[in-house]
Design a protein around this motif. Structure first.
Motif, PDB file in Angstrom:
ATOM      1  N   LEU A  47      23.654  52.232  42.695  1.00  0.00           N
ATOM      2  CA  LEU A  47      23.099  50.898  42.927  1.00  0.00           C
ATOM      3  C   LEU A  47      24.142  49.835  42.615  1.00  0.00           C
ATOM      4  N   TYR A  48      24.192  48.807  43.465  1.00  0.00           N
ATOM      5  CA  TYR A  48      25.176  47.760  43.259  1.00  0.00           C
ATOM      6  C   TYR A  48      24.880  47.002  41.973  1.00  0.00           C
ATOM      7  N   ASP A  53      31.513  46.368  39.343  1.00  0.00           N
ATOM      8  CA  ASP A  53      32.507  46.108  40.393  1.00  0.00           C
ATOM      9  C   ASP A  53      33.863  45.683  39.838  1.00  0.00           C
ATOM     10  N   ILE A  54      33.946  45.468  38.536  1.00  0.00           N
ATOM     11  CA  ILE A  54      35.242  45.177  37.906  1.00  0.00           C
ATOM     12  C   ILE A  54      36.159  46.387  38.071  1.00  0.00           C
ATOM     13  N   ALA A  58      34.527  55.259  42.737  1.00  0.00           N
ATOM     14  CA  ALA A  58      35.277  55.765  43.894  1.00  0.00           C
ATOM     15  C   ALA A  58      34.414  55.792  45.152  1.00  0.00           C
ATOM     16  N   SER A  59      33.119  56.072  45.005  1.00  0.00           N
ATOM     17  CA  SER A  59      32.245  56.130  46.179  1.00  0.00           C
ATOM     18  C   SER A  59      32.111  54.758  46.835  1.00  0.00           C
ATOM     19  N   SER A  96      29.186  44.292  51.017  1.00  0.00           N
ATOM     20  CA  SER A  96      29.368  42.838  51.076  1.00  0.00           C
ATOM     21  C   SER A  96      30.144  42.276  49.886  1.00  0.00           C
ATOM     22  N   ARG A  97      30.485  43.124  48.954  1.00  0.00           N
ATOM     23  CA  ARG A  97      31.153  42.669  47.731  1.00  0.00           C
ATOM     24  C   ARG A  97      32.511  43.323  47.583  1.00  0.00           C
ATOM     25  N   PRO A  98      33.410  42.819  46.753  1.00  0.00           N
ATOM     26  CA  PRO A  98      33.279  41.573  46.028  1.00  0.00           C
ATOM     27  C   PRO A  98      33.229  40.374  46.973  1.00  0.00           C
ATOM     28  N   TYR A  99      32.665  39.283  46.467  1.00  0.00           N
ATOM     29  CA  TYR A  99      32.482  38.084  47.282  1.00  0.00           C
ATOM     30  C   TYR A  99      33.784  37.712  47.991  1.00  0.00           C
ATOM     31  N   GLY A 100      33.678  37.451  49.277  1.00  0.00           N
ATOM     32  CA  GLY A 100      34.845  37.088  50.078  1.00  0.00           C
ATOM     33  C   GLY A 100      35.551  38.274  50.711  1.00  0.00           C
TER      34      GLY A 100
END
Length: 187
Positions: A47-48, A53-54, A58-59, A96-100
């Motif tokens: 789950l996101y 996300d820092i 690997a997945s 969709s992440r990281p933002y941008g």
């Protein structure tokens, strides 16, 4: 066109023998030679969580790279509670992440929804479209594909049992190939 366009196929149902996975495989077999389609699995994605996300798993990294390396995306999904399955929404979030750095940005897309019910996953189809607008995925508008009574669509060998439905889905895939070309020619 020199080589086929690479299309990732995301199947909302995680069950290996799901009707929508069978439908995805049928769509792959009906696609014109200008498309090379491959199912990218989404069930293994944790789950996101932005905290994770820092140092992303690997997945997540592998999924983002695979989707980013494709020319377009085909979503094949059932409807769960008038929306998309959690695994598919999670895949959208991870990509969709990281933002941008969204892998979805300006990637042509199409949606096929399937359900044993008569309306063929209409709610999931349109709920997914809402997310794709925000993610800047130019999504094919016509023909729409809501496959009702999907539990009756396939024979025992998992082939499409109705010639009319097979022709419709083949036409859908040709329209999708044309859509990809049209969107890509604008860039």
């Amino acid at each position: 066109m020199d080589k086929p366009m690479n299309v990732c196929v995301l199947v909302g149902s995680l069950r290996k023998a799901s009707f929508n996975r069978t439908l995805a495989n049928a769509l792959i077999s009906l696609a014109p030679s200008s498309l090379k389609l491959e199912i990218i699995e989404i069930g293994q994605l944790p789950l996101y969580n932005e905290d994770v996300d820092i140092d992303p798993p690997a997945s997540w990294t592998a999924f983002r790279q695979r989707v980013k390396g494709t020319d377009a995306v085909l979503f094949v999904t059932p409807e769960y509670n008038r929306s998309v399955p959690a695994a598919l929404k999670n895949a959208l979030d991870v990509g969709s992440r990281p933002y941008g750095s969204s892998v979805w940005d300006r990637k042509p897309g199409a949606i096929v929804s399937g359900s044993p019910g008569a309306i063929g996953g209409f709610g999931a189809n349109h709920h997914l479209r809402q997310s794709l607008v925000f993610l800047n995925v130019p999504t094919m508008q016509q023909p729409e594909a809501y496959v009702g009574r999907i539990d009756k669509l396939f024979d025992e060998q998992r082939n499409i049992a109705s010639e009319g439905t097979g022709k419709f889905l083949q036409g859908f895939m040709q329209a999708f190939a044309n859509w990809i070309e049209a969107v890509r020619s604008r860039d």
